[in-house]
Design a protein around this motif. Structure first.
Motif, PDB file in Angstrom:
ATOM      1  N   LEU A 156      44.186  26.628  53.875  1.00  0.00           N
ATOM      2  CA  LEU A 156      43.988  27.034  52.536  1.00  0.00           C
ATOM      3  C   LEU A 156      44.199  28.459  52.131  1.00  0.00           C
ATOM      4  O   LEU A 156      45.578  28.811  51.201  1.00  0.00           O
ATOM      5  CB  LEU A 156      42.737  27.267  51.207  1.00  0.00           C
ATOM      6  CG  LEU A 156      42.905  26.881  50.007  1.00  0.00           C
ATOM      7  CD1 LEU A 156      44.337  26.300  49.905  1.00  0.00           C
ATOM      8  CD2 LEU A 156      41.311  27.674  49.126  1.00  0.00           C
ATOM      9  N   LYS A 157      44.144  29.440  52.378  1.00  0.00           N
ATOM     10  CA  LYS A 157      44.870  30.718  52.667  1.00  0.00           C
ATOM     11  C   LYS A 157      46.233  31.461  52.867  1.00  0.00           C
ATOM     12  O   LYS A 157      47.023  31.867  51.992  1.00  0.00           O
ATOM     13  CB  LYS A 157      44.389  32.223  53.520  1.00  0.00           C
ATOM     14  CG  LYS A 157      44.180  31.559  54.704  1.00  0.00           C
ATOM     15  CD  LYS A 157      43.767  32.676  55.454  1.00  0.00           C
ATOM     16  CE  LYS A 157      43.157  32.651  56.943  1.00  0.00           C
ATOM     17  NZ  LYS A 157      42.708  34.039  57.633  1.00  0.00           N
ATOM     18  N   TYR A 158      46.775  30.176  53.769  1.00  0.00           N
ATOM     19  CA  TYR A 158      48.007  29.826  53.940  1.00  0.00           C
ATOM     20  C   TYR A 158      49.469  28.791  53.059  1.00  0.00           C
ATOM     21  O   TYR A 158      49.920  28.541  53.353  1.00  0.00           O
ATOM     22  CB  TYR A 158      47.986  29.357  55.445  1.00  0.00           C
ATOM     23  CG  TYR A 158      47.561  29.868  56.306  1.00  0.00           C
ATOM     24  CD1 TYR A 158      47.746  31.811  56.871  1.00  0.00           C
ATOM     25  CD2 TYR A 158      46.704  29.855  57.277  1.00  0.00           C
ATOM     26  CE1 TYR A 158      47.885  32.707  57.604  1.00  0.00           C
ATOM     27  CE2 TYR A 158      45.837  31.066  58.712  1.00  0.00           C
ATOM     28  CZ  TYR A 158      46.750  32.705  58.282  1.00  0.00           C
ATOM     29  OH  TYR A 158      46.411  33.273  59.464  1.00  0.00           O
ATOM     30  N   LEU A 159      48.011  28.008  52.802  1.00  0.00           N
ATOM     31  CA  LEU A 159      49.353  27.189  52.377  1.00  0.00           C
ATOM     32  C   LEU A 159      48.839  27.472  50.707  1.00  0.00           C
ATOM     33  O   LEU A 159      49.643  27.207  49.366  1.00  0.00           O
ATOM     34  CB  LEU A 159      48.332  25.632  52.450  1.00  0.00           C
ATOM     35  CG  LEU A 159      48.616  25.909  53.648  1.00  0.00           C
ATOM     36  CD1 LEU A 159      47.453  24.134  54.301  1.00  0.00           C
ATOM     37  CD2 LEU A 159      49.647  24.553  53.693  1.00  0.00           C
ATOM     38  N   GLY A 163      51.650  26.087  46.564  1.00  0.00           N
ATOM     39  CA  GLY A 163      51.338  25.489  46.222  1.00  0.00           C
ATOM     40  C   GLY A 163      50.351  24.396  45.924  1.00  0.00           C
ATOM     41  O   GLY A 163      50.083  23.294  44.901  1.00  0.00           O
ATOM     42  N   PHE A 164      49.692  24.328  46.766  1.00  0.00           N
ATOM     43  CA  PHE A 164      48.596  23.749  46.984  1.00  0.00           C
ATOM     44  C   PHE A 164      47.800  24.230  47.340  1.00  0.00           C
ATOM     45  O   PHE A 164      46.630  25.690  46.996  1.00  0.00           O
ATOM     46  CB  PHE A 164      48.362  24.159  49.231  1.00  0.00           C
ATOM     47  CG  PHE A 164      49.699  23.068  49.532  1.00  0.00           C
ATOM     48  CD1 PHE A 164      49.135  21.102  49.703  1.00  0.00           C
ATOM     49  CD2 PHE A 164      50.303  23.471  50.083  1.00  0.00           C
ATOM     50  CE1 PHE A 164      50.196  20.523  50.108  1.00  0.00           C
ATOM     51  CE2 PHE A 164      51.715  22.828  50.813  1.00  0.00           C
ATOM     52  CZ  PHE A 164      51.642  20.762  50.930  1.00  0.00           C
ATOM     53  N   PHE A 165      46.319  23.171  46.017  1.00  0.00           N
ATOM     54  CA  PHE A 165      45.044  24.763  46.061  1.00  0.00           C
ATOM     55  C   PHE A 165      43.692  22.738  46.629  1.00  0.00           C
ATOM     56  O   PHE A 165      44.182  21.838  46.810  1.00  0.00           O
ATOM     57  CB  PHE A 165      45.056  24.238  43.989  1.00  0.00           C
ATOM     58  CG  PHE A 165      45.295  23.004  43.659  1.00  0.00           C
ATOM     59  CD1 PHE A 165      44.355  21.930  43.634  1.00  0.00           C
ATOM     60  CD2 PHE A 165      46.327  22.329  42.860  1.00  0.00           C
ATOM     61  CE1 PHE A 165      44.019  20.348  42.324  1.00  0.00           C
ATOM     62  CE2 PHE A 165      46.534  21.228  43.062  1.00  0.00           C
ATOM     63  CZ  PHE A 165      45.293  20.025  42.548  1.00  0.00           C
ATOM     64  N   GLY A 166      42.925  24.273  46.731  1.00  0.00           N
ATOM     65  CA  GLY A 166      41.677  22.992  47.347  1.00  0.00           C
ATOM     66  C   GLY A 166      41.074  22.472  46.371  1.00  0.00           C
ATOM     67  O   GLY A 166      40.261  24.155  44.929  1.00  0.00           O
ATOM     68  N   LEU A 340      39.800  19.017  50.007  1.00  0.00           N
ATOM     69  CA  LEU A 340      41.421  18.376  50.414  1.00  0.00           C
ATOM     70  C   LEU A 340      41.578  19.484  49.825  1.00  0.00           C
ATOM     71  O   LEU A 340      41.666  20.379  49.037  1.00  0.00           O
ATOM     72  CB  LEU A 340      41.022  17.318  48.866  1.00  0.00           C
ATOM     73  CG  LEU A 340      39.992  15.618  49.633  1.00  0.00           C
ATOM     74  CD1 LEU A 340      40.706  15.001  47.913  1.00  0.00           C
ATOM     75  CD2 LEU A 340      40.925  15.129  50.668  1.00  0.00           C
ATOM     76  N   LEU A 341      43.504  19.694  50.479  1.00  0.00           N
ATOM     77  CA  LEU A 341      44.727  19.958  49.746  1.00  0.00           C
ATOM     78  C   LEU A 341      45.396  19.294  48.867  1.00  0.00           C
ATOM     79  O   LEU A 341      45.704  18.618  49.439  1.00  0.00           O
ATOM     80  CB  LEU A 341      45.042  20.788  50.469  1.00  0.00           C
ATOM     81  CG  LEU A 341      44.234  22.292  51.407  1.00  0.00           C
ATOM     82  CD1 LEU A 341      44.724  23.133  52.589  1.00  0.00           C
ATOM     83  CD2 LEU A 341      43.626  23.252  50.752  1.00  0.00           C
ATOM     84  N   ILE A 342      45.774  19.313  48.269  1.00  0.00           N
ATOM     85  CA  ILE A 342      46.628  18.349  46.983  1.00  0.00           C
ATOM     86  C   ILE A 342      47.402  19.403  46.645  1.00  0.00           C
ATOM     87  O   ILE A 342      47.696  20.837  46.308  1.00  0.00           O
ATOM     88  CB  ILE A 342      45.846  18.242  45.936  1.00  0.00           C
ATOM     89  CG1 ILE A 342      44.534  17.507  46.160  1.00  0.00           C
ATOM     90  CG2 ILE A 342      46.309  17.256  44.856  1.00  0.00           C
ATOM     91  CD1 ILE A 342      43.150  17.238  45.683  1.00  0.00           C
TER      92      ILE A 342
END
Length: 357
Positions: A156-159, A163-166, A340-342
């Motif tokens: 998550l720290k890279y994405l 614009g991705f959120f967990g 999930l990453l969305i």
């Protein structure tokens, strides 16, 4: 760094590198090139497939499968709250309400994230990776990109900067089977759960049932397929539909032995669990039930006998997967958090979605 996107895994020029990375990770054979080629064939009419590979010089440093699915229910990926229930009941009036086209990072048959990364420059690698995801999302006209279930949030720290959120996803259910006997397992549970299990087993045994253990292709595939189809139709969670191609693939292609634990009524299978061994755990991949069976509590009986099999074969745990949490907790299961990453293609909606979590 260079990136390669291919629709068929057999076109990957570095299959040996891909497989060397995947076999070293837990559940890795589920993204081996043999596995991926098999599901491409089994689900060719259901999904659109792609695979991303990133290289640093000639070394493969990132690999992941992708599939695109239409008509995904939005409430499946939302927490169980008022909004979820509102969407569910509204869809009873309008069956097409908030059905999304989704690009999944992962494979149709795995409940956990299918991606491997091995690089000293993760930020540069993920910049290239997310740029390609955005291109594919636009090409497929997909509403959402979803990274399937994560056990941790290390990516998550890279994405999130792209614009991705967990969000919390459907937890996995795990049963500890590290006991010398089934009786010791029962004694580890509290008195209420123990009475509950013994009562269900006693009532089922009064009707009568047998347990059958089969391996590989030593089974009646067509009849078992009907059981799994029954369970799919009854379940609320319909990410991927089980088809006969799945079973063909499991028997013929998967690079580990499948264990089928069946409950028989009058010598005929009325419940089945499709399992395999991963390290010291039994993975209960799919469950099929004949809901017209006269055996009471048949769903529970299938799980109890699967637990018994795991203990008798000195396995440390059973991975039951998501859904039916209250029932599984009554069997002694604990829940393992997943995420999930969305990312939504609409930037405004992408900003609003996290508010509902």
């Amino acid at each position: 760094m260079k990136l390669l996107t291919i629709p068929k895994i057999e076109e990957l020029p570095s299959q040996e590198q891909w497989n060397n990375y995947t076999i070293s990770r837990e559940g890795g054979s589920e993204i081996s090139t043999i596995f991926l080629a098999s599901i491409e064939q089994a689900f060719s009419s259901d999904f659109q497939f792609n695979h991303i590979a990133i290289y640093d010089n000639e070394e493969l440093i990132l690999g992941c499968p992708i599939y695109v699915s239409s008509n995904i229910n939005l409430e499946i990926i939302l927490p169980d709250n008022f909004l979820n229930r509102l969407i569910y009941y509204w869809r009873k009036l309008d069956r097409s309400f908030l059905l999304y086209k989704v690009m999944f990072i992962g494979t149709p048959l795995n409940d956990e994230l299918d991606i491997f990364v091995k690089t000293q420059e993760p930020e540069k690698c993920f910049q290239l990776f997310t740029k390609e995801l955005a291109r594919l999302q636009k090409a497929y006209n997909a509403d959402l990109i979803i990274f399937k279930n994560l056990i941790d949030q290390s990516l998550l720290k890279y994405l999130n900067r792209y614009g991705f959120f967990g969000v919390n996803s459907l937890p996995n259910s795990i049963i500890n089977c590290d006991f010398s006997s089934y009786e010791y397992f029962l004694n580890s549970l509290d008195a209420r759960k123990r009475r509950n299990i013994n009562s269900k087993l006693r009532k089922a045994k009064n009707v009568g049932y047998d347990v059958q253990i089969k391996f590989g292709n030593d089974l009646d595939l067509d009849n078992l397929f009907i059981l799994f189809e029954n369970s799919y139709l009854k379940s609320k969670y319909k990410f991927e539909r089980i088809n006969i191609g799945l079973f063909r693939y499991l028997i013929e292609k998967l690079d580990r032995e499948i264990i089928w634990i069946n409950i028989l009524e009058n010598n005929y299978p009325v419940a089945s669990s499709c399992c395999y061994i991963e390290k010291n755990s039994l993975v209960m991949k799919r469950v099929g039930i004949d809901y017209s069976s006269s055996i009471p509590f048949i769903y529970f009986i299938l799980h109890y006998e699967t637990i018994r099999y795991a203990i008798q074969n000195s396995l440390k745990s059973i991975k039951l997967g998501p859904t039916a949490y209250e029932a599984k907790k009554e069997m002694g299961a604990s829940l393992q958090s997943t995420y999930l990453l969305i990312k939504h293609e609409n930037l405004v909606f992408n900003k609003l979605l996290p508010i509902f979590y």
